[in-house]
Design an enzyme around this catalytic site. Structure first.
Site, PDB file in Angstrom:
ATOM      1  N   HIS A 242     -12.222  -9.515  12.395  1.00 46.46           N
ATOM      2  CA  HIS A 242     -13.296  -9.130  11.474  1.00 46.46           C
ATOM      3  C   HIS A 242     -14.584  -9.868  11.838  1.00 46.46           C
ATOM      4  O   HIS A 242     -14.582 -11.088  11.985  1.00 46.46           O
ATOM      5  CB  HIS A 242     -12.924  -9.476  10.029  1.00 46.46           C
ATOM      6  CG  HIS A 242     -11.893  -8.572   9.438  1.00 46.46           C
ATOM      7  ND1 HIS A 242     -11.156  -8.894   8.314  1.00 46.46           N
ATOM      8  CD2 HIS A 242     -11.475  -7.332   9.812  1.00 46.46           C
ATOM      9  CE1 HIS A 242     -10.338  -7.899   8.025  1.00 46.46           C
ATOM     10  NE2 HIS A 242     -10.509  -6.945   8.912  1.00 46.46           N
TER      11      HIS A 242
ATOM     12  N   ARG B  32      -0.784  -3.833   9.206  1.00 45.41           N
ATOM     13  CA  ARG B  32      -1.890  -4.781   9.436  1.00 45.41           C
ATOM     14  C   ARG B  32      -2.236  -5.512   8.133  1.00 45.41           C
ATOM     15  O   ARG B  32      -2.453  -6.729   8.134  1.00 45.41           O
ATOM     16  CB  ARG B  32      -3.098  -4.016   9.977  1.00 45.41           C
ATOM     17  CG  ARG B  32      -4.362  -4.870  10.226  1.00 45.41           C
ATOM     18  CD  ARG B  32      -5.375  -4.008  10.966  1.00 45.41           C
ATOM     19  NE  ARG B  32      -6.731  -4.507  10.857  1.00 45.41           N
ATOM     20  CZ  ARG B  32      -7.281  -5.397  11.686  1.00 45.41           C
ATOM     21  NH1 ARG B  32      -6.563  -5.929  12.662  1.00 45.41           N
ATOM     22  NH2 ARG B  32      -8.539  -5.777  11.529  1.00 45.41           N
TER      23      ARG B  32
ATOM     24  N   ARG C 167      -4.767  -3.137  15.035  1.00 41.09           N
ATOM     25  CA  ARG C 167      -5.135  -1.801  14.572  1.00 41.09           C
ATOM     26  C   ARG C 167      -4.372  -0.798  15.423  1.00 41.09           C
ATOM     27  O   ARG C 167      -4.018  -1.069  16.578  1.00 41.09           O
ATOM     28  CB  ARG C 167      -6.634  -1.554  14.727  1.00 41.09           C
ATOM     29  CG  ARG C 167      -7.529  -2.509  13.955  1.00 41.09           C
ATOM     30  CD  ARG C 167      -8.994  -2.196  14.216  1.00 41.09           C
ATOM     31  NE  ARG C 167      -9.911  -3.020  13.444  1.00 41.09           N
ATOM     32  CZ  ARG C 167     -10.445  -4.158  13.881  1.00 41.09           C
ATOM     33  NH1 ARG C 167     -10.159  -4.604  15.109  1.00 41.09           N
ATOM     34  NH2 ARG C 167     -11.262  -4.856  13.117  1.00 41.09           N
TER      35      ARG C 167
ATOM     36  N   HIS D 133      -1.796   0.917   9.368  1.00 41.51           N
ATOM     37  CA  HIS D 133      -2.721  -0.020   8.738  1.00 41.51           C
ATOM     38  C   HIS D 133      -2.032  -0.798   7.615  1.00 41.51           C
ATOM     39  O   HIS D 133      -2.456  -1.899   7.267  1.00 41.51           O
ATOM     40  CB  HIS D 133      -3.956   0.714   8.219  1.00 41.51           C
ATOM     41  CG  HIS D 133      -5.231  -0.034   8.467  1.00 41.51           C
ATOM     42  ND1 HIS D 133      -5.699  -0.296   9.743  1.00 41.51           N
ATOM     43  CD2 HIS D 133      -6.118  -0.601   7.624  1.00 41.51           C
ATOM     44  CE1 HIS D 133      -6.823  -0.977   9.669  1.00 41.51           C
ATOM     45  NE2 HIS D 133      -7.097  -1.198   8.387  1.00 41.51           N
TER      46      HIS D 133
ATOM     47  N   LYS E 240     -13.102  -3.408  17.376  1.00 46.91           N
ATOM     48  CA  LYS E 240     -14.352  -2.729  17.020  1.00 46.91           C
ATOM     49  C   LYS E 240     -15.538  -3.467  17.616  1.00 46.91           C
ATOM     50  O   LYS E 240     -15.526  -4.688  17.741  1.00 46.91           O
ATOM     51  CB  LYS E 240     -14.481  -2.662  15.495  1.00 46.91           C
ATOM     52  CG  LYS E 240     -13.469  -1.734  14.826  1.00 46.91           C
ATOM     53  CD  LYS E 240     -13.706  -1.639  13.332  1.00 46.91           C
ATOM     54  CE  LYS E 240     -12.748  -0.657  12.680  1.00 46.91           C
ATOM     55  NZ  LYS E 240     -12.954  -0.562  11.209  1.00 46.91           N
TER      56      LYS E 240
ATOM     57  N   TYR F 240      -8.216  -9.826   1.066  1.00 48.28           N
ATOM     58  CA  TYR F 240      -6.828 -10.278   1.058  1.00 48.28           C
ATOM     59  C   TYR F 240      -6.613 -11.433   0.096  1.00 48.28           C
ATOM     60  O   TYR F 240      -5.487 -11.698  -0.314  1.00 48.28           O
ATOM     61  CB  TYR F 240      -6.381 -10.645   2.473  1.00 48.28           C
ATOM     62  CG  TYR F 240      -6.371  -9.431   3.378  1.00 48.28           C
ATOM     63  CD1 TYR F 240      -5.390  -8.455   3.236  1.00 48.28           C
ATOM     64  CD2 TYR F 240      -7.359  -9.237   4.325  1.00 48.28           C
ATOM     65  CE1 TYR F 240      -5.398  -7.320   4.028  1.00 48.28           C
ATOM     66  CE2 TYR F 240      -7.364  -8.108   5.130  1.00 48.28           C
ATOM     67  CZ  TYR F 240      -6.387  -7.150   4.975  1.00 48.28           C
ATOM     68  OH  TYR F 240      -6.396  -6.026   5.751  1.00 48.28           O
TER      69      TYR F 240
END
Length: 320
Positions: free
Chosen positions: A289, A266, A157, A263, A192, A298
């Protein structure tokens, strides 16, 4: 209101009173009042079609009208905005003591399908990574090339990229920053939810980072106070906004049709890796994730790629 003549006089009067209320008492902008009027015009049209007075409308009516709008091609977002206007109107009717319950209160718009992330083709990604700028200083091109290799080669990210230091340190750990380990060919990042993960560095990324680090000292003396991996002309850590601007510039210079943002690289990393490996769990881990459902988008992107290939190549795909 243009449809006022078709409405029952009492209903048309209610709508006019409500629009006057939001214009005078709530002091909404003229454009907003106009939009409210259009939403209520649509409500009135539906009521006339179903021969029901506005104060007699029930939730079943509203759900039927939502279905009609959706079948007519109205987007979920557009329907949600219309329902918001209707909901305000019926809340006002309730305060006037004209209805017992708001018929729009529990009605929701159809969910919008989640848009597919935009990704580059493999050739476009390689074209961007291998581009050599003609006018930029050598150190700028080396830095930007290293950023592209990390964004596309490791799926970082932009916030994770900004937070990278040259090497591990107590300060980096305390500040929640990441670092590169060229000897181990990996990058340590904090994503995150303050979750740390290690992502492999490809051969090209290692080479690009070594080249950048060899030139980095031309910008700022490498010392304990200057640990940021990616820095600008003043020796300060690059911001996410600056990285967006540099990527856009580089993609246009490289001749790509679409300006590239971090992004997108990514997304390209995840899509190309999934196309090659088919290992959804591995892609989830590499992206950081928490929920595999986030990664599953995806698989849709991968199927879209296969569908395009089918349409372009199979003789039975479509009429020509």
């Amino acid at each position: 209101m243009s449809a006022g003549a078709a409405l029952r006089p009492a209903d048309a009067a209610l709508i006019e009173r409500y629009l006057e209320h939001v214009r005078v008492e709530k002091r909404l902008a003229a454009r907003t009042v106009t939009l409210y009027g259009l939403d209520l015009e649509k409500l009135g049209q539906f009521a006339v079609q179903d021969d029901v007075g506005l104060t007699a409308v029930q939730g079943t009516h509203v759900r039927r009208w939502v279905a009609r709008m959706h079948a007519g091609g109205r987007s979920g977002r557009g329907i949600a905005l219309i329902l918001s206007g209707w909901r305000g109107f019926y809340a006002w009717l309730g305060r006037q003591g004209l209805i017992q319950a708001n018929p729009v209160q529990d009605v929701r718009a159809p969910r919008q399908p989640r848009p597919l992330p935009k990704a580059l083709g493999v050739d476009e990604a390689v074209q961007l990574a291998e581009h050599v700028a003609e006018s930029d200083d050598a150190w700028l091109d080396a830095r930007d090339a290293a950023m592209v290799e990390l964004l596309y080669g490791s799926g970082l990210r932009v916030g994770e990229l900004v937070g990278l230091d040259v090497a591990a340190s107590d300060g980096a750990l305390q500040a929640g920053r990441g670092w590169i380990d060229l000897a181990g060919a990996e990058v340590q990042v904090q994503g995150k939810g303050a979750k740390r993960r290690a992502v492999p560095l490809g051969r090209q990324a290692v080479a690009a980072l070594r080249h950048w680090l060899a030139l980095r000292g031309q910008v700022v003396a490498v010392d304990a106070a200057a640990q940021a991996l990616f820095i600008g002309r003043r020796g300060t850590r690059l911001t996410a906004q600056a990285i967006w601007q540099r990527l856009k510039r580089r993609s246009l210079q490289a001749g790509l049709a679409t300006p590239v943002h971090p992004h997108m690289l990514r997304h390209s990393f995840a899509s190309h890796l999934l196309q090659s490996s088919g290992d959804l769990r591995a892609v989830q881990e590499l992206l950081g994730h928490a929920n595999i459902g986030t990664t599953q988008v995806y698989t849709r992107l991968d199927f879209q790629h296969l569908a395009q290939a089918y349409d372009a190549a199979h003789p039975r795909a479509r009429k020509r």
